[in-house]
Structure formats: structure tokens, C-alpha cells
Scaffold this active site. Sequence first.
Site, PDB file in Angstrom:
ATOM      1  N   SER A 257      38.665 -36.322  11.664  1.00 25.85           N
ATOM      2  CA  SER A 257      37.662 -36.091  12.694  1.00 25.85           C
ATOM      3  C   SER A 257      38.255 -35.242  13.794  1.00 25.85           C
ATOM      4  CB  SER A 257      37.173 -37.423  13.295  1.00 25.85           C
ATOM      5  OG  SER A 257      36.551 -38.236  12.326  1.00 25.85           O
ATOM      6  N   SER A 295      34.543 -36.350   7.721  1.00 23.95           N
ATOM      7  CA  SER A 295      35.009 -35.897   9.035  1.00 23.95           C
ATOM      8  C   SER A 295      33.931 -36.128  10.081  1.00 23.95           C
ATOM      9  CB  SER A 295      35.389 -34.416   8.989  1.00 23.95           C
ATOM     10  OG  SER A 295      35.927 -33.991  10.214  1.00 23.95           O
ATOM     11  N   ASP A 297      32.819 -34.802  13.535  1.00 20.83           N
ATOM     12  CA  ASP A 297      33.073 -33.646  14.389  1.00 20.83           C
ATOM     13  C   ASP A 297      32.070 -33.662  15.543  1.00 20.83           C
ATOM     14  OD1 ASP A 297      34.934 -32.686  12.329  1.00 20.83           O
ATOM     15  OD2 ASP A 297      33.105 -32.275  11.196  1.00 20.83           O
TER      16      ASP A 297
END
Length: 613
Positions: A257, A295, A297
Site C-alpha cells: 500500500s 495494494s 493506494d
Amino acid sequence: MQEINCVVGAKPLDQIFIPLNSSKRMRARDLGIAPGILSTGRLNAITDVTGVRVGHVTLLEGDSIRTGATAVLPHPGNLFRRRVPAGIAVGNGFGKLMGSTQVMELGEIETPIVLTNTLAVPQAADAIIAWTLSQPGNEDVVSVNPLVGETNDSYLNDIRARALTSALIGQAIEQAHDGMVEEGAVGAGTGTMAFGWKGGIGTSSRILPHELGGVTVGVLVQSNFGGVLQMDGLPVGKSLGQYYLKDAIDRGDADGSIMIVVATDAPLSDRNLTRLASRALAGLARTGASMSNGSGDYVIAFSTAESVRRYTDQHSPLAKESEWINDKVSPLFQAVTREKNMTFNYRDILNQRLPPPQDGWVDVRSKLKHFALINYALPKSRLESYIPASHFEIPEFTIGGKQMALMSAVPFWDVDFHFINLPFLKFSFGQTNFRVYVIDKRSGEHAVWFFGTTLGSFVVYFAKGAWGIPWYYARYQSLFEQDPLTRRYHSYKYTIDSKWCDAQVEIEDTGVPVSLTEGFSSVDEMKLILTHPVDGYFYNSTHKVGKYAVWHKEISFTTGRAKNIYFSLYERLGLLSKDEMQNPHSVFICPETEFKVLLPPGEYADNYKMNPL
């Protein structure tokens, strides 16, 4: 010096050189990598936006805990009563951005922003709530929206131990300050990875030209993501053979992340702050991020402008300036897309020095007790005649607003000093090293230059006779008194009687762990330069430059204060006056550690001038 040769197709690009010869923390611009067309702020940090403060708390325990928290405060006032407009953008939503829905609904932030690890989000929220309720003027507050971002640092940290407490995270908020921002493996970036290398905290800023408003935009990131690393368009990941989908295999190495915090003093609405946040994701893409399924983001953007601040009481002033219209924000979009810089981190270099080397046949081992490191800042010009300038550079550090060199005296007590192949023959004696912090021009490595060493043992004659090492005999008297539980010193005193250097040292142990000292941008940089130089150089008895290396574990120090310090050597050489010796740059104390000296020493080069000592 590490050399990276980047190639696109058959056309070679300019080579990137990564020298380890800087007296400050290595940043992308130090390597000649300067993304974008806009000027940076004074610090090239999020704190270039007036009022923004950043605080870190780092937790290192044993071999398994490597984590922390980072707090960003939009301004130094009451954040709940003086809220800032904000917007949020999401690239891939595999994350736990606590408090985000209220920010997206109301378009404002009412608390500090805290970044931490995934399983510490509740503790961070508790810390924010406790801090907010404790602020003067918030006695009637019954609802708080804590804003907490996270990345998962379980690759380097035992995240299931949940070692972070709300009280510990609260320290990051309490300690937040303006000015220089510590980067790298610190705070919420302590245990993070990026593109298969060490990640961490990074920050940068840009200033728009006066004709476009002259405002500032700054960014802070907690990087823990993957993809195919690019630096200002150069395919670094491919050139180094480390990238996502290498050999067409998905190893999950693009998961992770990133939390991006964007601050600006431009008077933007929450709607345009959301638009600004989305452009930060374009900057993320330019680094080669994959924004994969695993991830998270996220971008949080806020404005510190007084004119758009939102007051919750009747004292709200009239806005002096309306918020910017849409047509004015395009230059800001350009600025924020270029803010994503990879930061090189001294922790990586430090970690390379920690594994013990193989034993050599004449290597020496010794326990070092009552170890102290007394550092002095002084003008570089005072040292230049004593250091061979053709092969060594004296780095300078910004201390007290001036560029200063650093040197030190290092007293300790050798216990069980012995050659590895003669373990039955052991000695104990006092020892003090006198040294200058230098850079080896040949390797680019930080090292030390030894004026010499005093020892309270006849061992001095063996080393001096066999290898020409500048060791000098001395008589030591000492008084060390410690608390048996805390090991804090109640008394730290010693005297040296020597023809080469007399000394009197009395220092106070504060018991406070060493933190960042002036002249350094991170604790890791400070440790690498001051406490972990592995190579030492000196003039030997034939007036050639000799070299030997040492190894030791990472040392935990407490902070000391000078009570009475005098070294006749430094006065005799014209380096320090008696008064200057009473005001060292820093004093570090460690009750006990272990060293290994790699012998025999070698020669660096010959035909140097005669030893000026």
C-alpha cells in the site's frame, strides 16, 4: 559507489551514480534526479507549507518488531475548532483508511492525520481521540472523526504482536514539529518495503511561480508498494532485474500500500482538493507503481489557507480571499504529479555493516564498558592541515546555522581484550580514541581519521612496534557508578595521565535515549556516520597512511551532558579551546557493547607528507 546503467531498447541512458559521500541524507536530487520543472521549497518537504507539522514514533524491539507511527498536523491550532478543507482519492481500495467517509461527505479534517501499520489502526484512532478531547476548548466535544491511514509492514515486522499502543502513537502527535522532516525507516515507514527494496517515509515540495499564485504544495508518503521502479523516467527496476512480473510470474510482490498526504496553502475548496488528490495518483504511476489487487493506494489532500478554514464557533472571521476558481488549479496539478520521489536510506547501508565478519587469525575481540562518544563541531579549516586532502574529504554539517566539521573523543574500558587465537590471554584497561569524521574519496564511504589512541596497557607497545599504529601509553583513573537496574550512571569520571594527551572527563548521564541531533536529517544517518564507521585511517610510524577496520553490533546510547571535559591534544593542535571543550555537539553513553578489530592493519598509500602530529 554503486553504478546503475539504465537502458531502453538499445539506447543507453545517462548513468546514475549513487555516491555514499554526502554529509547529509541522500535524496533523489543529490543523485541528479530532479523530477518536474517547478522549484522545491526550502526544505523540499511537506513542512514547507506554513503551519504543517510532522511527528514520528519508531518502535524497534528485539529482532522482530520494526514499526511505528507518523502524525501530520495541518496547523498548530485547535484542529477540531479550526477545521481544514480536504479531499480524498483512492487508487485501489484494499486498505483501512479510518475516518475517510466523513471526510468525503463533509469535505473537512478535524484531527491530526496518523499513519501506522494495519493492525494498529484502532490504537492510532484512540490516540487521536484522546489528544483531541484533551485540547483546551474541546471540553464539550462528544464526537471525533479520527483520520488514520495504514500500510501492512508484516514483511519486516511481527505485526501480529500489536506492539504499538495508543500512548506510544500519541507521542508522534505530541512531538510533531515544523522544519526538517525525518525520512526513511522511521515512524510509519520503519517496516515498509517498496519495489522489493526498503521503503519508508518520503517527502517533497514544489512552489508555483509568483505569476501563478506563488503557493506551495507539499507531499509526505508512507511507501509500501510494488511494481516496476522508474526514477524520472529511467527504468531502474528493469535495469537492476527486480520488478513485478519478472519471468511472467506473479509473486504478489506488487501488493502492499501507499499513503500519500498532500498539503497546500492555496485556498482550495474540498472539491478541488479531491481533484488535486487524484493527480497525486498520476505521480504514483510515474514511479512505476502497479496499484495491484492487494495494494491500498490512498491520497489525503488538505489546504491550510486561513481564508478557507472552517470554524465551529461564533468567532469565525470573514474570509480575506475567496477560494481559487477551477481555472487556477492546473499548475497545482502539475506540481503534485511530480512529487513522488524514491528516497535512498541510510538504514540500508547501516544494515549491511551489522552482520559480523569472519574471524581473522590476529583479530581482536573485547567487551567495551563505560563507552562514551563525545562529539565536537568545529570549522573545517582547523582540521585541514592534519588530514591528507588528496584521499580524504572532511564533510560539513549544518550546525548552529554554520557549516561545521565533526570530530570526537571516544573513551571506554576494554574488558577481556584478547586476540581471537589466544583466548586465554586477556587484558583489561582504559582506552580513548581521538578521531575526525571523514569521507574516503576512493570508496565514497564515511570513515574516521585517527589522530591516535591512548591505552592503559603494555599492549600499546606490541601494536606500535609490530604495525606502527599510533597508540600511546597512559595511566587511567576512573570512577563509574551506575544504578544496578537502569544502568544509568550516577557518576562518570576519568582522568588520563599521558605525555601524548592528558585528559579529564566528567559527564552526566540523562538516561534519555539518543534522538536526532543537529546536523543530521535522520537517526539512521547520524548512527551510520557517528557510531558505525567501519574503516579507520591513521599515519603509521613510517609516515604512510595505515588502515584498519572494526565491527560491532548496533549500539543503544543515552544522551549525556558535559560537566568538565579537557583533552590536552585538542588544545595543543589548536583544534579546540578549553572553553569550547565544555560545549560538545553531542555526548552519547553506552554501559556495555562488544567490538572486533580486524587486524593486521594495511596501508592505504605511501608518499604522503610527514605526519604533522
